[in-house]
Design an enzyme around this catalytic site. Structure first.
Site, PDB file in Angstrom:
ATOM      1  N   LYS A 116     -35.290 -47.379   9.236  1.00  0.00           N
ATOM      2  CA  LYS A 116     -34.762 -47.537  10.674  1.00  0.00           C
ATOM      3  C   LYS A 116     -33.645 -48.477  10.515  1.00  0.00           C
ATOM      4  O   LYS A 116     -33.474 -49.240   9.554  1.00  0.00           O
ATOM      5  CB  LYS A 116     -35.981 -47.792  11.474  1.00  0.00           C
TER       6      LYS A 116
ATOM      7  N   ARG B   8     -46.195 -44.414   8.513  1.00  0.00           N
ATOM      8  CA  ARG B   8     -45.220 -43.168   8.731  1.00  0.00           C
ATOM      9  C   ARG B   8     -43.973 -43.313   7.989  1.00  0.00           C
ATOM     10  O   ARG B   8     -43.246 -44.276   8.242  1.00  0.00           O
ATOM     11  CB  ARG B   8     -45.106 -42.981  10.215  1.00  0.00           C
TER      12      ARG B   8
HETATM   13  N1  HH2 Z   1     -40.380 -42.847  14.661  1.00  0.00           N
HETATM   14  C1  HH2 Z   1     -39.737 -41.725  14.833  1.00  0.00           C
HETATM   15  C2  HH2 Z   1     -40.301 -40.432  15.052  1.00  0.00           C
HETATM   16  N2  HH2 Z   1     -41.470 -40.234  15.556  1.00  0.00           N
HETATM   17  N3  HH2 Z   1     -43.763 -41.430  15.610  1.00  0.00           N
HETATM   18  C3  HH2 Z   1     -44.511 -42.630  15.676  1.00  0.00           C
HETATM   19  N4  HH2 Z   1     -45.527 -42.690  15.859  1.00  0.00           N
HETATM   20  N5  HH2 Z   1     -43.754 -43.562  15.319  1.00  0.00           N
HETATM   21  C4  HH2 Z   1     -42.569 -43.942  14.906  1.00  0.00           C
HETATM   22  O1  HH2 Z   1     -42.066 -45.003  14.550  1.00  0.00           O
HETATM   23  C5  HH2 Z   1     -41.692 -42.539  14.820  1.00  0.00           C
HETATM   24  C6  HH2 Z   1     -42.231 -41.526  15.406  1.00  0.00           C
HETATM   25  C7  HH2 Z   1     -38.306 -41.610  14.197  1.00  0.00           C
HETATM   26  O2  HH2 Z   1     -37.903 -41.357  12.833  1.00  0.00           O
HETATM   27  P1  HH2 Z   1     -37.554 -39.918  12.389  1.00  0.00           P
HETATM   28  O3  HH2 Z   1     -38.822 -38.814  12.452  1.00  0.00           O
HETATM   29  O4  HH2 Z   1     -37.395 -40.071  11.115  1.00  0.00           O
HETATM   30  O5  HH2 Z   1     -36.183 -39.565  13.017  1.00  0.00           O
HETATM   31  P2  HH2 Z   1     -35.750 -38.647  14.315  1.00  0.00           P
HETATM   32  O6  HH2 Z   1     -36.603 -38.820  15.487  1.00  0.00           O
HETATM   33  O7  HH2 Z   1     -34.280 -38.906  14.393  1.00  0.00           O
HETATM   34  O8  HH2 Z   1     -36.110 -37.174  14.023  1.00  0.00           O
END
Ligand code: HH2
Length: 284
Positions: free
Chosen positions: A223, A258
């Site tokens: 992040k 995660r």
């Molecule tokens: N972060 C993201 C998405 N979902 N869910 C939980 N519970 N906690 C988190 O910190 C979290 C989440 C964002 O990361 P990513 O899926 O890699 O990116 P994007 O939202 O751009 O798909």
């Protein structure tokens, strides 16, 4: 050995570390957008993460990166259909990363066991009733505002206390809606409506959330705060910072991590846990 759902939901009691591998079937996620749009690539990624020691595969079909636009449920379902079906066949524990009850319902039918809702089930009034009725496990995450606007000057008086109170309120709302308290996982929402200082205060203050007596999930993987501290602009090159955040969060009581980089996270946790166990033996 992958953990069972019961082991995941009691991980805070015996301090078991649980690794949730991220699988984004999206064109625009901030670090891996477009990589897994082909169902075969997505399934291969899930299989690799499982072989590397992931306990949960978290599948999302809508990016929630800062500034992102919502994706219609029908489009999310179209992205998920083949991927979910194939991964469910492996017997993996699947969580569905969505704030839409329609998408969650589809995923639960297809074999998902956990609903991961970054809105803590506030976005869709049908979500808590659905989770309750289906007996699903649920991740309730803190977010200030909506993804489209959340990074526009988020402000808190005391971020740790405010996030703790929010999570307690959402846990109570879930229980009032009929969700089994023992099936709830809580998440402070690293990067969701938070400046660098807020993310650091939350990671440092995780111990204050432990009083809620539910497993704590953290998602620092790749992040922006890691880029801000290290100067590394390329999200895929933020693995060292991710591992540091994971290990510090673990020391402070988080048990579910995660991450995009499963093998590296499993290795880091294994070594840190072995040292911590030795330290406990020596102290005892
Ligand atoms: N972060 C993201 C998405 N979902 N869910 C939980 N519970 N906690 C988190 O910190 C979290 C989440 C964002 O990361 P990513 O899926 O890699 O990116 P994007 O939202 O751009 O798909």
């Amino acid at each position: 050995m992958a953990r069972t759902l019961d082991e995941i939901l009691t991980s805070h009691r015996n301090r078991r570390a649980i690794v949730m591998g991220v699988l984004n079937v999206t064109p625009d996620s901030f670090s891996d957008g477009g990589d897994f749009l082909d169902a075969r690539d997505a399934v291969a990624c899930a299989e690799r993460m499982l072989s590397e020691g992931a306990d949960i595969i978290d599948i999302g079909a809508e990016s929630t990166r800062p500034g992102s636009e919502p994706v219609a449920p029908a489009e999310q379902i179209a992205r998920l259909r083949d991927v979910l079906e194939a991964i469910a066949k492996t017997g993996a524990i699947i969580s569905i990363d969505t704030n839409s009850a329609k998408v969650a319902n589809f995923a639960l039918d297809a074999g998902a066991a956990i609903v991961n809702d970054v809105s803590a089930c506030r976005h869709d009034a049908n979500m808590l009733p659905l989770v309750a009725e289906r007996g699903a496990a649920v991740v309730l995450m803190h977010m200030l505002g909506e993804p489209k606007t959340m990074q526009r000057l988020p402000a808190y008086d005391d971020v740790v206390t405010e996030v703790r109170d929010f999570l307690r309120e959402r846990l109570d709302a879930a229980v009032d809606a009929g969700v089994d308290r023992e099936r709830v996982i809580l998440d402070p929402g690293i990067g969701f409506g938070k400046l660098l200082e807020h993310n650091l205060q939350l990671l440092a203050g995780l111990g204050e959330l432990a009083g809620l007596d539910r497993p704590l999930l953290v998602g620092p993987s790749r992040k922006r705060f890691i880029g801000e501290l290290s100067g590394q602009d390329e999200p895929r090159l933020r693995l060292p910072g991710t591992l540091a955040a994971v290990l510090e969060a673990r020391r402070r009581g988080a048990t579910v991590f995660r991450v995009h980089d499963v093998a590296e996270t499993v290795q880091a946790l294994t070594i840190a846990d072995a040292i911590a166990a030795e330290a406990d033996n020596t102290d005892g």
